[in-house]
Design an enzyme around this catalytic site. Structure first.
Site, PDB file in Angstrom:
ATOM      1  N   ARG A  61      51.967  10.377  33.371  1.00  0.00           N
ATOM      2  CA  ARG A  61      53.406  10.355  33.623  1.00  0.00           C
ATOM      3  C   ARG A  61      54.037   9.120  32.990  1.00  0.00           C
ATOM      4  NH1 ARG A  61      51.059  12.512  38.254  1.00  0.00           N
ATOM      5  NH2 ARG A  61      51.962  14.511  38.929  1.00  0.00           N
TER       6      ARG A  61
ATOM      7  N   LYS B 264      51.194   9.829  41.809  1.00  0.00           N
ATOM      8  CA  LYS B 264      52.114  10.606  42.633  1.00  0.00           C
ATOM      9  C   LYS B 264      51.397  11.215  43.829  1.00  0.00           C
ATOM     10  CE  LYS B 264      55.641  14.208  42.325  1.00  0.00           C
ATOM     11  NZ  LYS B 264      56.333  15.183  41.458  1.00  0.00           N
TER      12      LYS B 264
ATOM     13  N   HIS C 242      59.102  13.733  30.566  1.00  0.00           N
ATOM     14  CA  HIS C 242      58.065  14.337  31.411  1.00  0.00           C
ATOM     15  C   HIS C 242      57.481  15.589  30.772  1.00  0.00           C
ATOM     16  CE1 HIS C 242      55.870  14.882  35.156  1.00  0.00           C
ATOM     17  NE2 HIS C 242      56.197  16.159  35.126  1.00  0.00           N
TER      18      HIS C 242
ATOM     19  N   ARG D 292      54.014  15.578  29.243  1.00  0.00           N
ATOM     20  CA  ARG D 292      52.889  15.923  30.134  1.00  0.00           C
ATOM     21  C   ARG D 292      52.661  17.429  30.137  1.00  0.00           C
ATOM     22  NH1 ARG D 292      49.858  14.166  34.597  1.00  0.00           N
ATOM     23  NH2 ARG D 292      49.963  15.433  36.494  1.00  0.00           N
TER      24      ARG D 292
ATOM     25  N   TRP E  33      46.543  16.362  39.538  1.00  0.00           N
ATOM     26  CA  TRP E  33      47.390  17.181  40.408  1.00  0.00           C
ATOM     27  C   TRP E  33      46.709  17.357  41.753  1.00  0.00           C
ATOM     28  CZ3 TRP E  33      47.616  18.847  35.132  1.00  0.00           C
ATOM     29  CH2 TRP E  33      48.909  18.785  34.575  1.00  0.00           C
TER      30      TRP E  33
ATOM     31  N   TYR F  87      50.170  26.808  33.969  1.00  0.00           N
ATOM     32  CA  TYR F  87      49.642  26.856  32.607  1.00  0.00           C
ATOM     33  C   TYR F  87      48.621  27.971  32.408  1.00  0.00           C
ATOM     34  CZ  TYR F  87      51.557  22.166  33.169  1.00  0.00           C
ATOM     35  OH  TYR F  87      52.379  21.108  33.465  1.00  0.00           O
TER      36      TYR F  87
END
Length: 348
Positions: free
Chosen positions: A188, A215, A274, A277, A300, A309
């Site tokens: 990020r 995150k 972003h 990414r 994630w 994806y």
């Protein structure tokens, strides 16, 4: 005096029977309304002290306690910003008086100002605070039902290698390296901009993001490919602590005028930093990277974030779909096809 005016707003100030001093904003410029709230709070404080009723906690009490308990959250700054927006609508309101209709009106206002998605962030925060007040703090008996707006699923925005080449030509050298590093690691913006040499081991070809920088609040191990290593090699010696600099000083922000200007000259629209990414993840998915591996590389927290994806994983999907053909080829399907052709030929 029990009522005081600061600027245009009235404030309440009195001592409860228990000896506790009560001070809060009345949230109004009307003295009559402020007096009514003052009398209500004073009466409730008497009932709490003399009759043993539960205190009439306000939204302000709950919002403050929530912020104190969630300083560890990655979205803590965002929560504070949203609470500042919410404050005029709920300040001074007693928690048990906050109902579904009142919350819905707040959501409608935000949806008109910005979008249903942004309104949902506001509604979700209100819901989270009220749930804590009921289920954890036991300040109120029930939680009003809060319904969120339906949000359209957004497509994943990513660039082709050719578009990236065009963009790189338009960027200044220091941002070229930052973009290359982002596309090589999937990190990020904040993790790229704030990367320190203490987080890099060039001998082992790895970098790492500490839990308080991620995150999902989980450490991320970042393997460094050849392009990322080339970027880091060019940064060596420019600053004792930070990896990415501009004129000898650490880069503070990547989404600058130079970035937006380069996008415009490259003819690339509707693209954010972003989305680099997303580009990294899309490229890996297209090359057959398993989604569980992609989830680990990208840090994630949930699989649902990576499922965006899945539709790009064409090579690996075809490879797996071929397994069914392998099973069928192990049967007498081939002989059946030959017999079908033979039978058809007899009709001519």
């Amino acid at each position: 005096m029990s009522l005081k005016k600061r600027g245009n707003t009235w404030y309440i100030d009195f001592v409860a029977p228990s000896g506790e001093r009560v001070r809060c904003s009345a949230g109004t410029t009307d003295k009559t309304q402020a007096q009514e709230l003052h009398d209500k709070l004073k009466a409730e404080s008497w009932r709490v002290d003399k009759l043993g009723e539960k205190p009439a906690y306000t939204w302000d009490d709950a919002a403050y306690k929530f912020l104190m308990e969630t300083t560890h959250k990655a979205t803590h700054k965002d929560d504070k910003s949203r609470l500042r927006w919410i404050q005029p609508y709920l300040t001074g309101k007693v928690l048990r008086d906050i109902d579904r209709e009142m919350i819905s009106r707040i959501g409608e206002i935000k949806a008109k100002q910005s979008s249903p998605a942004t309104a949902n962030r506001i509604l979700a925060l209100i819901r989270s605070i009220i749930r804590r007040a009921a289920l954890e703090w036991e300040w109120i008996e029930k939680v009003p039902r809060i319904r969120l707006y339906k949000e359209a699923k957004r497509r994943v925005r990513w660039l082709t290698p050719e578009q990236v080449k065009t963009l790189l030509v338009e960027l200044p050298p220091h941002q070229q390296d930052m973009v290359l590093f982002a596309l090589s690691t999937g990190l990020r913006q904040s993790n790229v901009v704030q990367l320190e040499w203490s987080q890099v081991d060039m001998n082992r070809r790895v970098a790492w993001i500490h839990p308080d920088q991620a995150k999902a609040r989980k450490a991320i191990l970042v393997p460094l490919n050849s392009v990322a290593m080339g970027v880091l090699t060019r940064q060596v010696g420019k600053h004792p602590e930070r990896v990415f600099t501009y004129h000898g000083k650490p880069v503070a922000w990547a989404n600058t005028k130079a970035w937006t200007g380069a996008l415009k000259r490259a003819g690339i629209e509707n693209f954010r930093w972003h989305d680099l990414r997303h580009t990294w993840a899309s490229w890996l998915a297209q090359q057959g990277t398993p989604l569980n591996v992609l989830q680990e590389l990208g840090g994630w927290e949930s699989e649902s974030m990576v499922r965006r994806y899945a539709h790009l994983s064409q090579p690996v999907l075809i490879e797996h779909s071929e397994l069914a053909a392998t099973m069928l080829n192990g049967t007498n399907m081939a002989q059946l096809e030959e017999k079908k052709v033979s039978d058809n030929s007899l009709t001519f």
